[in-house]
Design a protein around this motif. Structure first.
Motif, PDB file in Angstrom:
ATOM      1  N   ASP A 779       0.938  -1.174   0.263  1.00  0.00           N
ATOM      2  CA  ASP A 779      -0.451  -0.302   0.087  1.00  0.00           C
ATOM      3  C   ASP A 779       0.805   1.549   0.079  1.00  0.00           C
ATOM      4  OD1 ASP A 779      -1.929  -2.017   0.343  1.00  0.00           O
ATOM      5  OD2 ASP A 779      -2.553  -1.229   2.129  1.00  0.00           O
ATOM      6  N   VAL A 782       2.607   2.096  -3.261  1.00  0.00           N
ATOM      7  CA  VAL A 782       1.319   3.155  -4.618  1.00  0.00           C
ATOM      8  C   VAL A 782       1.334   4.119  -3.854  1.00  0.00           C
ATOM      9  CG1 VAL A 782      -0.625   2.641  -4.896  1.00  0.00           C
ATOM     10  CG2 VAL A 782       0.238   0.909  -4.502  1.00  0.00           C
ATOM     11  N   ILE A 783       0.853   3.855  -2.651  1.00  0.00           N
ATOM     12  CA  ILE A 783       0.865   5.609  -1.966  1.00  0.00           C
ATOM     13  C   ILE A 783       1.571   6.855  -2.472  1.00  0.00           C
ATOM     14  CG2 ILE A 783       1.528   5.935   0.578  1.00  0.00           C
ATOM     15  CD1 ILE A 783      -1.008   6.920   0.966  1.00  0.00           C
ATOM     16  N   ASN A 786       1.319   7.796  -6.306  1.00  0.00           N
ATOM     17  CA  ASN A 786       0.913   8.375  -6.099  1.00  0.00           C
ATOM     18  C   ASN A 786       1.135  10.271  -5.995  1.00  0.00           C
ATOM     19  OD1 ASN A 786      -0.989   6.974  -7.370  1.00  0.00           O
ATOM     20  ND2 ASN A 786      -2.675   6.911  -5.068  1.00  0.00           N
ATOM     21  N   ARG A 789      -1.704  14.398  -2.620  1.00  0.00           N
ATOM     22  CA  ARG A 789      -2.695  15.043  -2.396  1.00  0.00           C
ATOM     23  C   ARG A 789      -3.663  15.890  -1.654  1.00  0.00           C
ATOM     24  NH1 ARG A 789      -6.849  14.011  -6.437  1.00  0.00           N
ATOM     25  NH2 ARG A 789      -8.584  14.830  -4.726  1.00  0.00           N
TER      26      ARG A 789
ATOM     27  N   ASP B 245      -9.782   5.126   0.952  1.00  0.00           N
ATOM     28  CA  ASP B 245      -9.080   4.383   0.359  1.00  0.00           C
ATOM     29  C   ASP B 245      -7.266   5.509   0.104  1.00  0.00           C
ATOM     30  OD1 ASP B 245      -7.793   2.697  -1.607  1.00  0.00           O
ATOM     31  OD2 ASP B 245      -8.698   2.535  -3.026  1.00  0.00           O
ATOM     32  N   MET B 246      -6.387   4.317   0.640  1.00  0.00           N
ATOM     33  CA  MET B 246      -5.182   4.732   0.414  1.00  0.00           C
ATOM     34  C   MET B 246      -4.373   5.389  -0.358  1.00  0.00           C
ATOM     35  SD  MET B 246      -2.761   3.382   4.176  1.00  0.00           S
ATOM     36  CE  MET B 246      -1.121   2.757   2.591  1.00  0.00           C
ATOM     37  N   ARG B 247      -4.929   4.033  -0.862  1.00  0.00           N
ATOM     38  CA  ARG B 247      -3.662   3.409  -1.922  1.00  0.00           C
ATOM     39  C   ARG B 247      -4.178   4.497  -3.682  1.00  0.00           C
ATOM     40  NH1 ARG B 247      -3.533  -2.786  -3.189  1.00  0.00           N
ATOM     41  NH2 ARG B 247      -5.178  -2.377  -4.025  1.00  0.00           N
ATOM     42  N   ALA B 249      -5.622   7.315  -2.245  1.00  0.00           N
ATOM     43  CA  ALA B 249      -5.604   8.708  -2.051  1.00  0.00           C
ATOM     44  C   ALA B 249      -6.795   9.746  -1.993  1.00  0.00           C
ATOM     45  CB  ALA B 249      -4.307   9.226  -2.458  1.00  0.00           C
TER      46      ALA B 249
END
Lengths: 804, 465
Positions: A779, A782-783, A786, A789, B245-247, B249
């Protein structure tokens, strides 16, 4: 190359950027936020070639994957769009203009040095062709040709030049016509759609993300369902690995420490015993190496084959040994014996000397057999059979067989002599042979001439017959006893049917027939359980009733009075209500039959009303009634109800107790029944119970069984998982205790639903536990890929904090 | 002893002379009843023919009744009370690797680590100024995190400081706003805090790697999904529950209830199920894919439900309430199966089910942590196989006959403090009145004009996409 492409675009795009705007000359450094702000807008316009390139809407996504030159163009283009958006006044045309620019961009990017040169050459050639237009052509620059503000495409820029085209401007037609047309088209074009606002964009994002997550989660559905329905769950779910390492690891990790150990170690080393890898000694290794490869292979193959064969044979033997069927073993044994005999015969033909030897061997075996007491009913098996022999025919037979075998073996019978006889033949031996044979035969099977045995045999068979008979005989008896009523019913049915046949004739003859017949029937059978025959009879009855009706209409009042209530009863089906006094007349009040009711005389009160009703009645009504009658011909509610009630009454009646014991005080045995006198003597008549509450309510059944004291202990509502009361009753009826179940069944029935091990941590279910592949990406990774945000508000806060 | 029997010889063996009659005793084979050694169990031949065993149902019924009564007799769930805090216990955490260790944070900023087997406090830390709002352990059990009213997130080592060292956090993060809750990721070095927004932090960084908001409100708790670890759930004071959802975001969905939800807890065995402890005395179990109707509404509390925790088997959960009691609910039942209370226990603020699913801990206002058995009448310690068999049998009997009125009555009987008892009566009356009114309204209005709303849907205000 990248630099060139960039400069090219810069050259082409610069005219657009000359518009005074707040972000007109924004450098590449400040483009990120602007881009972020406009991501949604850009993304909305799907067919746009640029957005197709930078579709992930974020530089983080797009960045690494893009080719250098393309990327730089993309950045410029984004900037451009922002600019054009910032300018309010003539946004439309700018937007259109930028669109053209984008359309051209890929082309430009791919335009190489060679192409440029060629084009230049071409232009020069053209200019040299026509002196008049030379000046004009020189003026036209590439930029204005290809990137026009008003969606005016420069025709033929990409096409090959044909002479006819070149000659065209010589003609007088004004070249502006097409341009005008195109301008008109631009004017008529609609504006570009407004981008969605932030909230809506977020909403769409959320929805997409939710759907994605829901899909991920739904893979758990079968697991969850299985666990919910599982008979038993054992926690923790994952199996713990036993902490036993393979011996090689342990050995390799081990080192000699104490002097003694070292000494032993040294000794072992001297002898070249394997210490670390205990699979092969050096000697073995050496021998392995000594063998040539092919030889080794062959040997290996051979060994393999042998091993395989052995394992097959073993498996077969094991399987055959497991077969419990005695018959099978018998057959196998016999087959073996036969085979041996055959072989022996063959051997005798081929090699008599060997056969003789073989024979001697057999003889020796026989002698051994004779010496041993193997077949003399003295073994464990034989003893057990002896116990069983009395009851079990098979056991008896087996014992007899063994005895026969014993006789056969202990016989002084020389097979060898037989051969001799064949060879030479001596009479004495034949005699010797004969005498014991007869004796044996008599003892072996009871078919011999011994009259005693014969007798016993026949008696045996007789006994068997009688034994079989009682098995068959008592069954119907029991059937009779238990289902007395049913058999009686059948009998009565038959009787009734036969009578019906007679009665039919009679009824045709006698007009008021039905009155007479039913009592007759009733007299014959005390328990009037003749539903089927009555049903069969029904159409006929209806016929007679109709006849009666007709009679009533035509003829005397008496008959009318009789038939009217009958008809009403039949049609409106409420005769029993109307007749509270009717049962009194009968001896057996509870046994009222509908037919009786229908055919007996109705009270006068009823009959008074009849004529008036009859007058009202007309053809239509009768038709309708007829139709209803036909429609409901099958289900006779009254009859069903009456039957039900009759059964209820029967069931509630106290039963007589029969205490007769067969065989006491008189001869007993199979097929003998206790005498009527005795039966009468030992039959205890049940006292007449209190009158039923529904005795005088013909259309009501009052259940007198219900006991309020027990009702307090009974389940009133059907519990949830059960759909029918019998399911629930069945679960209650099956006991689970060890008193009523075998140990195994008891254990199985009482297994708890959830088992937890004390002192073990139960971890949440994992994808691996249930055989799913867990996502390989963590996880976190992935974050981190990203974008951050972080909201602008948060960003501001962060900035502030950094400033502070 | 049996009588001798006359048996015509020919009927069983032709080997002996046929004319003789032989008197034969009915013999019994000693093999069937003689033991080989004295240590062998006596062989008891049994005939399981049901006709030989009448009254099986009544006998089992009586056994079930006795088992139920004994269960009530032996129902003594309270095990221990851990005292030492000097203010109300605000949060609890389990050690992920050690069953005997629990951590608690109090309203005076003190964190204590307890040993359950010895039932004493093994370490005390003055972690924060003001409340310890949240506490969570790292998945490996080497450290734990606390958040407090002093706007800090602190990471502590699980083991105490060495001799002469000072008690100091490993890391301290100073935030802008107060953090009201914290939860650690189940597999990775990531944790989430909540306050004004849900922040997701990398353990190595001082800034959140991601922060998610949806509207402006104070979020009271955030929980990671233990199965699908990238999922988060939070509940805020504007009555909503938000899933993230963390992935990706991004928040996923929001459901707004009648009243505020205090905490949520994910089912550790069913990835998409979570239960929300609500202020309206109820708990709601949701399937996160269909938020518009809860799977089950659990009601029995008579005051706001403050905390909820699932049993690690995922079959039951325990809830702590402001009404000074904790209740155990089966996941698929709307009524609780058990209620625990003591005279001295005040408002229960936090509750946890231990990882071996045997015990329950609750921290309450009056500074104590209490340890309960999850199964009130369970015998602790090692059971012999016969005891185990008897226990299983009794359990099955109780299940089998649970619907019978007398057994049901005994099994359901609980002693309740007067306050709760009277509250239940009162609320029953209120509920009945409300129901009656609704029925009347439906009866006296045009058919179809008053919609009939099911109990499940009644409490859901809206689902926001």
């Amino acid at each position: 190359m990248k630099a060139r492409a960039q400069s090219l675009t810069a050259q082409y795009l610069r005219p657009k950027l000359t518009h005074p705007g707040p972000r007109g000359n924004q450098g590449p450094g400040g483009q990120t936020p602007a881009h972020q702000r406009n991501t949604g807008w850009v993304e909305k316009r799907k067919p746009h070639p640029l957005t197709a390139v930078s579709s992930p809407a974020s530089p983080f996504y797009a960045g690494p994957s893009l080719h250098g030159s393309c990327f730089s163009h993309a950045l410029y283009a984004t900037e451009l769009t922002c600019t054009s958006r910032a300018i309010d006044g003539n946004r439309n045309c700018f937007a259109a203009g930028t669109e053209i620019a984008f359309l051209r961009l890929p082309f430009l990017v791919h335009g190489d040095n060679d192409g440029e040169r060629e084009h230049q050459k071409l232009l020069e050639a053209i200019s040299s062709l026509d002196g008049k237009n030379r000046q004009k052509l020189a003026e036209r620059s590439e930029a204005s040709l290809k990137v026009s503000e008003f969606n005016v495409s420069s025709e033929g820029s990409g096409e090959k030049l044909v002479l006819a085209d070149l000659l065209e401007p010589v003609k007088t037609t004004s070249s502006l016509a097409t341009v005008k047309k195109q301008l008109n088209r631009v004017k008529s074009k609609k504006t570009v759609e407004l981008p969605l606002n932030k909230e809506e964009i977020e909403r769409i994002h959320r929805e997409v993300a939710f759907n994605k997550t829901a899909k991920v989660l739904s893979k758990w559905d079968p697991v969850v369902l299985k666990n919910r329905q599982a008979e038993q769950l054992v926690f923790p779910l994952e199996k713990e690995e036993p902490a036993i390492a393979p011996i090689e690891h342990v050995l390799s990790g081990w080192k000699a420490r104490t002097p003694l150990e070292q000494e032993i170690f040294n000794l072992l080393h001297k002898n070249k015993q394997p210490v670390a890898d205990p699979l092969l000694t050096p000697v073995e290794k050496a021998s392995l190496q000594a063998m040539s490869l092919e030889e080794a292979k062959m040997r290996r193959a051979e060994l393999q084959r042998a091993r395989a064969l052995q394992s097959y044979y073993e498996a077969k033997a094991r399987r055959e040994k497991k077969i419990k069927s005695k018959k099978y073993h018998k057959v196998v044994k016999k087959g073996k014996a036969k085979k041996a005999l055959k072989e022996f015969e063959q051997l005798r033909k081929v090699n008599p000397a060997a056969a003789l030897e073989e024979l001697e061997k057999i003889e020796k075996a026989r002698m051994m057999e004779r010496m041993s007491l193997k077949h003399q009913n003295s073994g464990k098996w034989a003893k057990s059979k002896a116990i069983m022999a009395k009851y079990d025919l098979e056991a008896r037979q087996a014992m007899q067989e063994q005895l026969a075998k014993n006789k056969e073996l202990t016989q002084k019978l020389q097979v060898a002599s037989e051969i001799e006889e064949e060879e030479g033949g001596t009479e004495e031996k034949v005699e010797e042979l004969l005498v014991p044979d007869v004796v044996n035969e008599v003892q072996m099977n009871a078919d011999g001439p011994n009259p005693w045995m014969l007798r016993s045999c026949t008696s045996d068979t007789k006994e068997a017959a009688t034994q079989e008979d009682p098995e068959q005989l008592p069954e119907p008896e029991a059937h009779e006893v238990s289902e007395n009523s049913s058999s009686q019913e059948v009998l009565s049915e038959l009787r009734v049917l036969s009578q019906k046949l007679k009665e039919n004739d009679q009824s045709r003859k006698q007009k008021a027939s039905s009155e007479g017949t039913v009592p007759q029937v009733q007299r014959e059978e005390p328990a009037p359980e003749e539903e089927a025959p009555l049903l069969l009879q029904r159409p006929e009855r209806v016929q007679t009733l109709e006849e009666l009706e007709e009679l009533g209409k035509e003829e005397c009042f008496q008959n009318k009075e009789l038939s009217r209530p009958v008809l009403e009863g039949q049609q409106s089906e409420r005769t029993p209500n109307n007749r509270p006094d009717a049962p009194k007349k009968k001896k057996k009040e509870q046994m009222i039959d509908l037919q009786n009711l229908l055919t007996t005389q109705s009270p006068s009160v009823k009959s008074l009303a009849v004529p008036t009703i009859e007058e009202l009645e007309d053809e239509e009504e009768r038709n309708q009634r007829q139709m209803i009658k036909e429609a409901f011909a099958g289900d006779d509610v009254i009859r069903d109800f009456l039957k039900e009630k009759r059964e209820a009454v029967e069931a509630s009646k106290p039963k007589d107790v029969d205490l007769t014991l067969p065989g006491w005080g008189e001869w007993g045995g199979v097929g003998l029944k206790p005498s009527a006198k005795k039966r009468r003597r030992f039959l205890i008549k049940a006292p007449e119970g209190p009158p039923r509450k529904d005795k005088n309510l013909p259309n009501v059944i009052i259940n007198e069984k219900r006991n309020i004291h027990t009702a307090a202990h009974q389940v009133r509502v059907l519990p949830y998982p059960f759909t029918h009361h019998w399911q629930f009753e069945r679960t209650i009826q099956t006991p689970i205790g060890s008193t009523w179940n075998t140990q195994r069944a008891f254990q199985k029935l009482t297994t708890p639903k959830v088992i937890t091990k004390p002192g073990h941590i139960i971890k949440p279910i994992k994808a691996e536990d249930v055989g799913y592949r867990s996502s390989s990406r963590s996880d976190l990774s992935v974050i981190q890929r990203n974008p951050k945000r972080i909201t602008t508000r948060h960003k501001k806060q962060l900035k502030k904090s950094s400033v502070d | 002893r049996r009588w001798a029997e006359l048996v015509p010889e020919s009927s069983w063996s032709p080997a002996v002379g046929a004319s003789k009659m032989k008197v034969k005793m009915l013999s019994r084979n000693p093999d069937n009843y003689v033991r080989e050694t004295k240590l062998d169990l006596q062989r008891v031949p049994r005939n399981y023919d049901p006709t030989l065993h009448p009254f099986e149902v009544p006998r089992e019924y009586v056994r079930a009744l006795n088992a139920t009564k004994l269960e009530r007799v032996f129902a003594k769930p309270f095990l221990a009370s851990l005292d030492g805090h000097r203010d109300g216990v605000n949060c609890l955490a389990k050690h992920p690797k050690n069953l005997a260790t629990i951590l608690s944070g109090a309203c005076d900023g003190e964190v204590r680590i307890w040993n359950l087997t010895q039932r004493n406090c093994i370490r005390t830390i003055q972690a924060h100024e003001g409340f310890v709002r949240g506490i969570c352990t790292r998945f490996c059990g080497t450290s734990f995190f606390t958040v407090g009213d002093d706007k800090t997130v602190k990471q502590w080592k699980m083991d105490g400081p060495g001799y002469g060292e000072e008690e100091e956090p490993l890391h301290t993060i100073l935030g802008k706003t107060v953090y009201t809750g914290i939860d650690h990721h189940w597999k990775e070095a990531v944790f989430a805090t909540c306050g004004q927004q849900v922040d997701i932090w990398d353990e190595q960084r001082t800034n959140p790697i991601c922060s998610m908001t949806w509207g402006f409100d104070s979020i009271s708790s955030v929980k990671f999904n233990p199965v699908e670890t990238f999922l988060l759930g939070s509940c805020a004071s504007d009555r909503n529950i938000v899933l993230y959802d963390m992935r990706q975001a991004t928040p996923l969905k929001k459901v707004i209830l009648d009243m505020r939800t205090n905490t949520i807890c994910w089912n550790p065995m069913e990835a998409f199920i979570f239960t929300a402890a609500n202020e309206d005395y109820n708990l709601y179990t949701f399937d996160m894919r269909a938020l518009d109707t809860p799977v089950m509404v659990h009601m029995d509390h008579v005051s706001a439900v403050l905390d909820v925790d699932y049993s690690p088997t995922g079959k039951e959960f325990v809830s702590a309430s402001f009404d000074k009691s904790i209740r155990i609910f089966p996941v698929d039942k709307s009524r609780s199966r058990e209620v625990y209370h003591t005279k001295r226990m005040q408002h229960v603020i936090c509750v946890k089910w231990t990882s071996d699913s045997k015990y329950i801990m609750c921290g309450s206002d009056e500074m104590n942590i209490r340890l309960w058995k999850a199964n009130a009448s369970e015998k602790l310690g090692v059971l012999t196989s016969r005891e185990k068999a008897a226990k299983d049998y009794n359990q099955k009997l109780k299940e089998k006959f649970q619907h019978y009125p007398h057994i049901k009555r005994i099994a359901r009987h609980r002693h309740l403090p007067k306050s709760i008892y009277s509250q239940i009566q009162e609320q029953r009356i209120m509920k009945e009145a409300r129901r009656r009114k609704e029925v009347n309204r439906i009866k006296h209005s045009k058919p179809g004009s008053v919609p009939i709303v099911s109990e499940k849907k009644k409490h859901i205000v809206a689902v926001v996409k």
